[in-house]
Design a protein around this motif. Sequence first.
Motif, mmCIF file in Angstrom:
data_model
loop_
_atom_site.group_PDB
_atom_site.id
_atom_site.type_symbol
_atom_site.label_atom_id
_atom_site.label_comp_id
_atom_site.label_asym_id
_atom_site.label_seq_id
_atom_site.Cartn_x
_atom_site.Cartn_y
_atom_site.Cartn_z
ATOM 1 N N GLN A 154 0.157 -1.202 0.237
ATOM 2 C CA GLN A 154 -0.432 -0.723 -0.085
ATOM 3 C C GLN A 154 1.201 1.465 -0.155
ATOM 4 O OE1 GLN A 154 -3.794 0.107 1.987
ATOM 5 N NE2 GLN A 154 -3.059 -1.551 3.516
ATOM 6 N N VAL A 155 0.642 1.618 -1.082
ATOM 7 C CA VAL A 155 0.768 3.309 -0.618
ATOM 8 C C VAL A 155 0.396 4.684 -0.562
ATOM 9 C CG1 VAL A 155 3.091 5.169 -2.218
ATOM 10 C CG2 VAL A 155 2.818 2.461 -2.490
ATOM 11 N N VAL A 156 0.549 5.553 0.513
ATOM 12 C CA VAL A 156 -0.299 6.522 0.635
ATOM 13 C C VAL A 156 0.052 7.976 0.811
ATOM 14 C CG1 VAL A 156 -2.325 5.173 2.357
ATOM 15 C CG2 VAL A 156 0.180 6.321 3.421
ATOM 16 N N ARG A 157 -0.509 8.901 0.701
ATOM 17 C CA ARG A 157 -0.020 10.347 0.705
ATOM 18 C C ARG A 157 -0.190 10.587 2.357
ATOM 19 N NH1 ARG A 157 -0.275 15.104 1.082
ATOM 20 N NH2 ARG A 157 1.126 17.170 -1.156
ATOM 21 N N ALA A 158 1.615 10.801 2.935
ATOM 22 C CA ALA A 158 1.417 11.560 3.924
ATOM 23 C C ALA A 158 2.791 11.863 3.911
ATOM 24 C CB ALA A 158 1.454 10.003 4.502
ATOM 25 N N ALA A 159 3.100 13.122 4.485
ATOM 26 C CA ALA A 159 4.805 13.560 4.687
ATOM 27 C C ALA A 159 5.504 12.432 5.621
ATOM 28 C CB ALA A 159 4.610 15.019 5.271
ATOM 29 N N ALA A 160 6.299 13.074 6.577
ATOM 30 C CA ALA A 160 7.335 11.870 7.078
ATOM 31 C C ALA A 160 6.302 12.238 8.557
ATOM 32 C CB ALA A 160 8.383 12.029 6.903
ATOM 33 N N HIS A 161 6.023 13.425 8.889
ATOM 34 C CA HIS A 161 5.920 13.302 10.588
ATOM 35 C C HIS A 161 4.593 12.766 10.302
ATOM 36 C CE1 HIS A 161 4.067 17.077 8.368
ATOM 37 N NE2 HIS A 161 3.126 17.000 9.050
ATOM 38 N N GLU A 162 4.324 12.110 9.156
ATOM 39 C CA GLU A 162 2.172 11.478 9.703
ATOM 40 C C GLU A 162 1.988 10.346 9.924
ATOM 41 O OE1 GLU A 162 -0.180 15.094 6.820
ATOM 42 O OE2 GLU A 162 1.168 13.951 6.027
#
Length: 853
Positions: A154-162
């Motif tokens: 699974q690949v999701v849109r999120a920044a490293a801090h999320e």
Amino acid sequence: MSDNPELVHPWIARVSGTGTGLAVTVAPHALAVRRVPGGPPQLGDLVREHLEHWGEVYDWTYRSGEGAHRPDFDLSGWRATGSGEPLPAEHMAQWVDRTVELVLRFAPRTVLELGCGTGMLLHRLHPHLKGYVGTDVADHVVARLSGLGLPNVQVVRAAAHEINSSAVRRALAALGDRPDCVLLNSVTQCFPSVEYLAAVLHDAIDVVGPGGVVIVGDIRHAGLLDAHCRVLESGDGGEPAAAVAARVERRAAADTELLLDPATLAAVAASADRAVTMSLPAKTLTEDTELSRYRFDAVLHVDAEPVPAVAVHEWTALGPDPAASVRDLLGSAPLRVRGIPNGLLQPGAFPGARLRALLEGHDAAVLIDPDDPALLQIAAPAAAAATALDALAAAGRPHEPLGAFARGRVAEVVRGLLRRGGAPVPEELTVRLPSGPGHDAVTLAREEAQADRAGRRALGALLPGAARAGRGVPGGIAPGEDVVLDDDSVLQRLPAAIERFDEIALRALTGLMTSSGALRHGEPIGAEHVMNALEVAPRHAWIVRRWLAVLRQERLVTLDTEGRYLLSPGHAPAGDLAGGHLTPDDVRRLEESCADLGYPPEMAVFFEQALARLPELLRDEIMAQSLLFPDGDLLTSLSKDQRNVSNTYLNAAAGHVAGRAAGTRARPLRVVELGGGAGGSTAAALEGLAGAEIDYLFTDVSRFFTMAAEDRFGGRLRYGLLDINASLVEQGVDREGVDLVLAANVLHCARDAGRSLRWIREVLAPGGLLVLTEAIREHYLVLVTMQFLMSGRDGDPGLGTDDRRGGSGRVFFTGRELLAELAEAGLRPVLELPRADSPLAAPAQHLFVAVAV
């Protein structure tokens, strides 16, 4: 805080005129990253803007498709810093293979990759995994990788801090297990600050399963930034060296990426809530590019077993053919080989690729040296690469791009506000950052040099008097002259003076032991007998136990299998000292040493009397206080002890740091001084803060000192009682309500220094500073004389029982121990003085400045 109505903005803490323009100070909260339990951290506005900038850059880069050789080998954005040309595809293929090899070395079943980019690692890792979750901020690559339909991916849109966002949590929940590897490869250079890095790594450490790893790959080494820039700015060799150096400094300061050193990573990892060890794999690529020269990897082992002891070998001690010696050693017990010059940085030496070839077929790893980036190490087996964070503790000097970004953005905001308000835009506009966090490596180096210079200026004022009396500076200095003591030859007496102190103390100690019959030649004797022979008062028993430990450490006594002490042959004390009295030569040498160290003559008298009356001090028949304060004037006597070369230097340097903080924060600067005592550090701090608006709370555990300070400093300060052995918040200090805590020679009085440091951390505002001075070695003359002042009442808890002193009776920490205690408490060390190569290091009194993470 602004007197100019046009310049009211959440990002601006203060505005002041400079004569020819304006100086604007950035508000700390705009640069802050605050962790939120169970959720993503709260980001200051400038942190968020910096991340959005990088997100836009990468989204555009990936959409452009430049460098996409094939779907699983998209090198978009991978270009050489100097030329801007794409990095060689063959080199990048090896770079990918080495990274995959590093990850699979730990046999993970489930991986969470933060910043997966175009999926180069995803394509190679997922066939070996039960499950994979990747995140990225670029919509284009998230959509493309999600559309591949790879099983258990699974690949999701999120920044490293999320990591704690709902999207990432759902994806992780689908794995069925906690990830046993969290991977951040070639991502940290896009982070704005160490504080942001800390938030990401703490969440990564929290989420990984027990015994798992967090791999931070492809880190740009802050210690090699200058070397990298020198190569890029070397020119044709015809320019003056000063011109090249100036260009190198400008390029380094302007670098827009985050660079780290092992000490900074260790400080961040140490402040996590789980036990972590760290290994530092070197780049072993065969081609010489910036990826192999100036980068390294870090593996954080979470909830790992304690690091076992290994045999340590120095490369230079392995004979004429060290490589052959290493091959012979590889089959033996776990080992480290240190001090291997890195051939990419030192011509003619061993590059990482050659060391890798040397280890072929063996369970071993090539590492970087944590203290010197130009050196490599070998660990065998590879599991021996893990290092306790204490061994990595040091004052880090990262390069944080947030400061330069903030200065640019705030300058834009200020100009816009002035234009909209109809006010003129000054030609000279200076944007200042709060001192401490968010700074580039060049600024940190300058701040260290300026603090050192302030300390040396104070020495220039101290030593002329000694010179005119026939000691100290040869030839003397004119009274009133403002002198910066740049010549270390003036201070060369310090190491010898410290050695004389130690020698005299040890001779006095062995003399006391033998003359009293506490220890006898040829006869093993138990500690209880020693106590009885000396008639030690119970409250001083800890001192004698420490004396015995030191005598053993110095090999003046040995310990048999039954724990009894035996005097070592050939170490009988000489002369009258065996009877407990100093010889005339000892007295002369004590007086010389005190003078060389800047002490007034009264301190030599105290040391002489204390050494001569050790039996009475041990029996509590006289008090050390009566010798140190013979006229009953406590303040005057304590001031004499504080007037020396080390304290003068460190107090002035600390005062400079306080002054810098006042100039780069909102008015007034909120200061709390702990253990203010006789006020020597207070006076230096106030000198550094001259002209600044301050809210300064002077505290001690005794009203005697707070009342004396009020008489001395008057209404400029507030006064109160605070105890470092209790919560500062519960004693009335506002949580996150202090900009700077000053603690001069007080932390060693804590029963648990780590707990006391955590209480200090609670009261520091975002980006707040702890300015700390402490001794970092045990001085034997102090141990044999002044340590009596530290004995509490019978039954009082001892010092250091629950911290790294471990109830050993040691009052002082080593430098590594103290730095590790700071880091664990969430205080990142950013400055330490004096430097190790300075004669000022001989007395082992140090200044530490740490930033609240």
